[in-house]
Design an enzyme around this catalytic site. Structure first.
Site, short mmCIF file in Angstrom:
data_model
loop_
_atom_site.label_atom_id
_atom_site.label_comp_id
_atom_site.label_asym_id
_atom_site.label_seq_id
_atom_site.Cartn_x
_atom_site.Cartn_y
_atom_site.Cartn_z
CB SER A 1 11.31 4.14 14.17
OG SER A 1 10.76 4.51 12.93
CG LEU A 2 14.91 6.73 20.02
CD1 LEU A 2 16.15 5.97 19.60
CD2 LEU A 2 15.32 8.07 20.63
CB CYS B 1 0.90 2.03 10.15
SG CYS B 1 1.14 3.73 10.63
CB CYS C 1 7.72 -2.51 15.66
SG CYS C 1 9.34 -2.01 15.05
CG ASN D 1 -2.73 5.96 12.80
OD1 ASN D 1 -3.69 6.70 12.93
ND2 ASN D 1 -1.68 6.24 12.05
CD GLU E 1 -1.30 -0.55 3.64
OE1 GLU E 1 -1.99 -1.58 3.59
OE2 GLU E 1 -1.39 0.28 4.55
CB CYS F 1 3.52 7.33 2.93
SG CYS F 1 4.12 6.04 4.04
CB CYS G 1 7.90 -5.34 8.03
SG CYS G 1 9.30 -4.54 8.86
CB CYS H 1 4.35 -1.90 13.55
SG CYS H 1 4.32 -1.59 11.77
N1 SAH Z 1 10.48 0.30 9.03
C1 SAH Z 1 10.66 1.71 8.99
C2 SAH Z 1 9.65 2.45 8.10
C3 SAH Z 1 8.22 1.99 8.13
S1 SAH Z 1 7.30 2.34 9.60
C4 SAH Z 1 10.66 2.29 10.39
O1 SAH Z 1 10.52 1.53 11.33
O2 SAH Z 1 10.90 3.48 10.55
C5 SAH Z 1 7.10 4.07 9.61
C6 SAH Z 1 6.82 4.66 10.98
O3 SAH Z 1 5.48 4.36 11.43
C7 SAH Z 1 7.72 4.10 12.06
O4 SAH Z 1 8.14 5.15 12.91
C8 SAH Z 1 6.80 3.16 12.79
O5 SAH Z 1 7.27 2.86 14.07
C9 SAH Z 1 5.52 3.91 12.77
N2 SAH Z 1 4.31 3.14 13.04
C10 SAH Z 1 4.09 1.83 12.84
N3 SAH Z 1 2.85 1.50 13.21
C11 SAH Z 1 2.26 2.63 13.64
C12 SAH Z 1 0.96 2.95 14.12
N4 SAH Z 1 0.02 2.02 14.21
N5 SAH Z 1 0.71 4.23 14.45
C13 SAH Z 1 1.64 5.18 14.32
N6 SAH Z 1 2.88 4.95 13.86
C14 SAH Z 1 3.19 3.69 13.53
#
Ligand code: SAH
Length: 338
Positions: free
Chosen positions: A210-211, A329, A112, A286, A88, A101, A108, A115
């Site tokens: 993404s910290l 996401c 996380c 989200n 997507e 985006c 993936c 996510c």
């Molecule tokens: N893998 C990469 C890029 C894709 S995720 C990364 O980790 O940065 C892009 C961003 O969305 C990341 O900061 C991730 O942690 C965040 N993210 C994932 N799920 C989310 C959600 N449900 N709500 C808000 N941010 C989310």
């Protein structure tokens, strides 16, 4: 090979190798990216034999739009790949222009906990053309050019390093889609060796990390990657990256209710980032149906923001887009893939 995955310099080499003039690559780029034709047959300033040869050597196939969902400022696209996988992309209308985006992988593996994309494991990397075509199809769909690209969709871009770099070079090419490097943002969960590698590429893109936590305990509890590349090493890497590239880094911090959103966490984060040329982007979470995490309240986010500000950290709160259309996401794909 799909033509939309070929850098102009590689296309030049291709022509030189067959004793053709280098500028043919430029002509092809003009057809593909300025005039937007979708077959070699339409490239009428090239000889018929050459067009035939190109059709034999390169595919011009496109992925397809399988579903669209939209609200006022957001349009979410579900794409079907040629092998029937789904990914997507999201189009967002900011006051400074249109941004897209894009996804970089099918699924993936970073795992996380909060996510949705990572709930479905990686099937494969995206090929360069599959990332480029997300943008071409969206521009075609809306009849407008976009201004910026964030590589923040499904997947970990640095886990698909070569194809993502190739993608960046193609869209950044002034004769390609021509998106300025400073309008391209790559977001990573923190693959340290690849961040180091990226610092040597000499491209002016924005890097976002993404910290999501101020210490190892919290970070490891929500991000598997921290067990391999921990927060202290990551901060050292960030420091090196900034010194090397002279670019400010964005620190992404998703606000998870009762997990990482206390004032104490904000204070700890401020100490961790003190003196670094970074700015923090607080991301309202989200919520998704499958995962138990909850978003922080507006008041909590504001309070967290205030603590960072007071401690001299540059910080912004990310505007929410598309949460009512599953644009968040990885949710559209996850609905499609049972
Ligand atoms: N893998 C990469 C890029 C894709 S995720 C990364 O980790 O940065 C892009 C961003 O969305 C990341 O900061 C991730 O942690 C965040 N993210 C994932 N799920 C989310 C959600 N449900 N709500 C808000 N941010 C989310």
């Amino acid at each position: 090979m799909n033509i939309y995955g070929i850098k102009r310099s590689d296309l030049e080499d291709y022509f030189v190798n067959m004793n053709e003039k280098k500028y043919k690559a430029l002509q092809i780029y003009e057809w593909l990216y300025q005039k937007r034709v979708k077959s070699f047959a339409e490239m009428t300033n090239l000889k018929k034999e050459l067009r035939d040869k190109l059709s034999q050597d390169f595919s011009t196939e496109f992925i397809s739009i399988s579903k669209k969902q939209e609200d006022k400022l957001t349009k979410k696209y579900l794409f079907k790949l040629l092998d029937d996988n789904y990914i997507e992309a999201v189009l967002m209308e900011h006051d400074y222009g249109l941004s897209v985006c894009v996804s970089s992988q099918v699924g993936c593996n970073m795992g996380c906990a909060f996510c949705e994309s990572g709930r479905l494991k990686k099937v494969r990397n995206l090929e360069t053309y599959e990332i480029v075509e997300q943008i071409l199809l969206i521009e075609e769909d809306i009849g407008k050019r976009i201004n910026s690209v964030v590589i923040m969709g499904i997947g970990e871009p640095l886990d698909n390093y070569d194809n993502v770099l190739n993608f960046i070079k193609i869209i950044n090419d002034p004769m390609g889609i021509s998106i300025g490097a400073r309008h391209i943002t790559l977001s990573t969960c923190g693959l340290i060796p690849k961040i180091d590698e990226l610092s040597n590429e000499n491209i002016q893109i924005n890097l976002a990390i993404s910290l999501h936590a101020p210490n190892n305990e919290i970070r490891s509890s929500i991000m598997n990657v921290n067990k391999v590349y921990n927060i202290n090493d990551l901060i050292v890497t960030i420091r090196h990256y900034i010194a090397k590239t002279n670019r400010r880094i964005t620190i992404e911090y998703v606000m998870l209710n009762n997990i990482n959103d206390s004032d104490a966490c904000a204070k700890e984060l401020a100490n961790l980032l003190k003196g670094l040329n970074v700015y923090v982007n607080l991301i309202p979470y989200n919520e998704t149906n499958h995962l138990q995490f909850k978003k922080s309240s507006k008041e909590r986010i504001t309070s967290f923001y205030d603590v960072l500000k007071k401690n001299g950290i540059n910080v912004t709160i990310r505007k929410e887009f598309g949460s009512n259309i599953d644009a968040a996401c990885g949710q559209l794909r996850s609905k499609e893939v049972k």
